[in-house]
Design a protein around this motif. Structure first.
Motif, PDB file in Angstrom:
ATOM      1  N   ASN A  16       0.779  -1.356   0.124  1.00  0.00           N
ATOM      2  CA  ASN A  16       0.029  -0.068  -0.172  1.00  0.00           C
ATOM      3  C   ASN A  16       0.750   1.288   0.102  1.00  0.00           C
ATOM      4  O   ASN A  16       0.455   2.031  -0.463  1.00  0.00           O
ATOM      5  CB  ASN A  16      -0.809   0.019   1.031  1.00  0.00           C
ATOM      6  N   SER A  17       1.866   1.166   0.651  1.00  0.00           N
ATOM      7  CA  SER A  17       2.836   2.426   0.657  1.00  0.00           C
ATOM      8  C   SER A  17       3.992   2.296  -0.270  1.00  0.00           C
ATOM      9  O   SER A  17       5.039   3.040  -0.157  1.00  0.00           O
ATOM     10  CB  SER A  17       3.177   2.586   2.111  1.00  0.00           C
ATOM     11  N   ASN A  18       4.091   1.017  -1.090  1.00  0.00           N
ATOM     12  CA  ASN A  18       5.307   0.812  -1.833  1.00  0.00           C
ATOM     13  C   ASN A  18       6.646   0.888  -1.003  1.00  0.00           C
ATOM     14  O   ASN A  18       7.682   1.324  -1.665  1.00  0.00           O
ATOM     15  CB  ASN A  18       5.421   1.684  -3.043  1.00  0.00           C
ATOM     16  N   THR A  19       6.397   0.295   0.247  1.00  0.00           N
ATOM     17  CA  THR A  19       7.609   0.043   0.956  1.00  0.00           C
ATOM     18  C   THR A  19       8.037  -1.310   1.120  1.00  0.00           C
ATOM     19  O   THR A  19       7.470  -2.292   0.793  1.00  0.00           O
ATOM     20  CB  THR A  19       7.355   0.290   2.607  1.00  0.00           C
ATOM     21  N   ASP A  20       9.649  -1.101   0.655  1.00  0.00           N
ATOM     22  CA  ASP A  20      10.391  -2.388   0.717  1.00  0.00           C
ATOM     23  C   ASP A  20      11.536  -2.303   1.312  1.00  0.00           C
ATOM     24  O   ASP A  20      12.546  -1.593   1.012  1.00  0.00           O
ATOM     25  CB  ASP A  20      10.736  -2.749  -0.830  1.00  0.00           C
ATOM     26  N   LEU A  21      11.727  -2.943   2.422  1.00  0.00           N
ATOM     27  CA  LEU A  21      12.861  -2.843   3.340  1.00  0.00           C
ATOM     28  C   LEU A  21      13.408  -4.061   3.681  1.00  0.00           C
ATOM     29  O   LEU A  21      12.689  -5.232   3.835  1.00  0.00           O
ATOM     30  CB  LEU A  21      12.287  -2.381   4.877  1.00  0.00           C
ATOM     31  N   TYR A  22      14.660  -4.181   3.933  1.00  0.00           N
ATOM     32  CA  TYR A  22      15.505  -5.121   4.381  1.00  0.00           C
ATOM     33  C   TYR A  22      15.680  -5.022   5.972  1.00  0.00           C
ATOM     34  O   TYR A  22      16.257  -4.318   6.672  1.00  0.00           O
ATOM     35  CB  TYR A  22      16.894  -5.284   3.753  1.00  0.00           C
ATOM     36  N   VAL A  23      15.582  -6.273   6.269  1.00  0.00           N
ATOM     37  CA  VAL A  23      15.385  -6.429   8.006  1.00  0.00           C
ATOM     38  C   VAL A  23      16.728  -6.758   8.420  1.00  0.00           C
ATOM     39  O   VAL A  23      17.181  -7.872   8.039  1.00  0.00           O
ATOM     40  CB  VAL A  23      14.425  -7.189   8.591  1.00  0.00           C
TER      41      VAL A  23
ATOM     42  N   VAL B  54      -0.132   3.312   8.104  1.00  0.00           N
ATOM     43  CA  VAL B  54      -0.870   1.665   8.084  1.00  0.00           C
ATOM     44  C   VAL B  54      -1.830   1.479   8.745  1.00  0.00           C
ATOM     45  O   VAL B  54      -2.191   2.279   9.770  1.00  0.00           O
ATOM     46  CB  VAL B  54       0.536   0.883   8.690  1.00  0.00           C
ATOM     47  N   ASN B  55      -2.867   0.850   8.265  1.00  0.00           N
ATOM     48  CA  ASN B  55      -4.263   0.613   8.589  1.00  0.00           C
ATOM     49  C   ASN B  55      -4.558  -0.820   9.103  1.00  0.00           C
ATOM     50  O   ASN B  55      -3.886  -1.694   8.557  1.00  0.00           O
ATOM     51  CB  ASN B  55      -5.189   1.047   7.631  1.00  0.00           C
ATOM     52  N   ILE B  56      -5.521  -0.911   9.972  1.00  0.00           N
ATOM     53  CA  ILE B  56      -5.908  -2.242  10.318  1.00  0.00           C
ATOM     54  C   ILE B  56      -6.403  -3.015   8.955  1.00  0.00           C
ATOM     55  O   ILE B  56      -6.977  -2.350   8.167  1.00  0.00           O
ATOM     56  CB  ILE B  56      -7.090  -2.298  11.416  1.00  0.00           C
ATOM     57  N   ASP B  57      -5.789  -4.222   8.920  1.00  0.00           N
ATOM     58  CA  ASP B  57      -6.121  -5.093   7.814  1.00  0.00           C
ATOM     59  C   ASP B  57      -5.146  -4.733   6.580  1.00  0.00           C
ATOM     60  O   ASP B  57      -5.309  -5.609   5.542  1.00  0.00           O
ATOM     61  CB  ASP B  57      -7.611  -5.248   7.304  1.00  0.00           C
ATOM     62  N   ASP B  58      -4.181  -3.985   6.734  1.00  0.00           N
ATOM     63  CA  ASP B  58      -3.266  -4.053   5.738  1.00  0.00           C
ATOM     64  C   ASP B  58      -2.384  -5.129   5.607  1.00  0.00           C
ATOM     65  O   ASP B  58      -2.078  -5.822   6.723  1.00  0.00           O
ATOM     66  CB  ASP B  58      -2.393  -2.772   6.003  1.00  0.00           C
ATOM     67  N   ALA B  59      -2.024  -5.645   4.313  1.00  0.00           N
ATOM     68  CA  ALA B  59      -1.269  -6.802   3.849  1.00  0.00           C
ATOM     69  C   ALA B  59       0.224  -6.175   3.999  1.00  0.00           C
ATOM     70  O   ALA B  59       0.490  -5.186   3.430  1.00  0.00           O
ATOM     71  CB  ALA B  59      -1.586  -7.218   3.028  1.00  0.00           C
TER      72      ALA B  59
END
Length: 187
Positions: A69-76, A119-124
């Motif tokens: 939804n936010s186009n976020t792609d992160l390495y942990v 981020v919202n509830i039920d976001d994947a």
């Protein structure tokens, strides 16, 4: 008098150039670090071993977190100490393995975890683990916790994922005991 003003102006311009140069160098290092972390993650997926992004690093990638939804792609990264968090969100060393037990990932609110503000509830969200598998999660809850008054209240012994960052967003307070806790459940 004119020469003094010219000299002062020249010194101000030189000072600005040096300041912008330093800021630019920090930005270049941050971008380079992300490239090296991405390469280390690719090697981790291929070999199954922990691969440091640079020789003297005291952390390594342990997962990949995607919020479409936010186009976020992160390495942990492994570890949630300051030197790791400068380069990405970090898995708290005392939490479970990503994707298989209760795991906690911390990150800075003004960089990597800024997306949590929206981020919202039920976001994947999707979490990739070092075996290459993707684990789907949904946001189940968001809460604010004052860590000086109570613990984060995490449910252990379940396959949950917690994302934790300082709160509120868009402030510069140095001493802040508020944390946003985003609880995710497998979907």
């Amino acid at each position: 008098m004119i020469k003094m003003k010219t000299l002062a102006g020249l010194l101000l311009v030189m000072g600005a150039i040096v300041s912008f140069g330093r800021a630019g160098w920090i930005a270049v290092k941050a971008e380079l670090a992300q490239i090296l972390i991405k390469q280390a993650w690719a090697e981790t997926l291929e070999s199954g071993k922990n691969v440091k992004p640079w020789q003297w690093a005291d952390t390594w990638p342990v997962g990949r977190l995607v919020h479409p939804n936010s186009n976020t792609d992160l390495y942990v990264l492994e570890g949630a100490q300051g030197n790791s968090l400068a380069f990405g969100p970090g898995r708290h060393a005392n939490s479970g393995e990503l994707g298989s037990a209760t795991s906690v990932i911390g990150g800075h609110k003004d960089t990597h975890f800024a997306f949590l503000a929206d981020v919202n509830i039920d976001d994947a969200l999707q979490l990739q683990t070092r075996n290459g598998l993707w684990h789907p999660y949904k946001v189940a809850a968001k809460r604010i916790v004052d860590i000086e008054e109570s613990a984060l209240q995490l449910t252990l012994n379940e396959q949950k994922l917690y994302l934790v960052t300082c709160y509120p967003f868009h402030t510069i307070a140095q001493e802040n005991s508020l944390r946003l806790v985003v609880e995710l459940k497998p979907s």
